[in-house]
Design an enzyme around this catalytic site. Structure first.
Site, PDB file in Angstrom:
ATOM      1  CE  LYS A 150      -2.105  11.551  -7.881  1.00  0.00           C
ATOM      2  NZ  LYS A 150      -1.091  10.918  -7.014  1.00  0.00           N
TER       3      LYS A 150
ATOM      4  CG  HIS B 155      -3.718  -2.530   3.185  1.00  0.00           C
ATOM      5  ND1 HIS B 155      -3.576  -3.348   4.260  1.00  0.00           N
ATOM      6  CD2 HIS B 155      -4.858  -2.904   2.593  1.00  0.00           C
ATOM      7  CE1 HIS B 155      -4.592  -4.175   4.328  1.00  0.00           C
ATOM      8  NE2 HIS B 155      -5.385  -3.937   3.316  1.00  0.00           N
TER       9      HIS B 155
END
Length: 119
Positions: free
Chosen positions: A64, A105
């Site tokens: 991206k 995470h």
């Protein structure tokens, strides 16, 4: 004209670990976007689902952020000590760009953030 040291792009992605854990063949899915050295790291990972989710998020963030075409096998996410780094494995990219990556995470999600700098 692009100035060396200028920001070329930023990208972020988040992955639900439950989706990876629910996959029938998670290693087969990983082959789609991991390089051979990354697959070796996956085999040694204590939590393969978290590894796959974090690497997928990071790779999506790089794709991206990159100012042109970028494919997942053209770079890898590696560790230098405890820090993740982006290594371009296809010729030409490392001489023109530097990618800085951060991974995070929790028990439910993995996230990747990338900033691309022109050299």
């Amino acid at each position: 004209m692009h100035t060396p040291g200028s920001l070329a792009g930023i990208g972020v992605d988040i992955v639900e670990l439950a989706r990876v854990r629910a996959m029938r063949f998670p290693a087969r899915f990983a082959e789609y976007f991991l390089t051979a050295p990354e697959m070796e790291s996956l085999r040694a990972a204590p939590d393969p689902a978290a590894f796959i989710a974090s690497r997928f998020a990071a790779k999506e963030a790089v794709i991206k952020a990159f100012p042109g075409l970028m494919k997942p096998h053209w770079f890898e996410i590696a560790k230098e000590g405890v820090k993740p780094v982006v290594r371009f494995v296809s010729p030409g990219f490392a001489e023109q760009y530097r990618a800085m990556v951060a991974l995070s995470h929790s028990t439910e999600y993995a996230a990747g953030f990338v900033a691309i700098e022109r050299l």
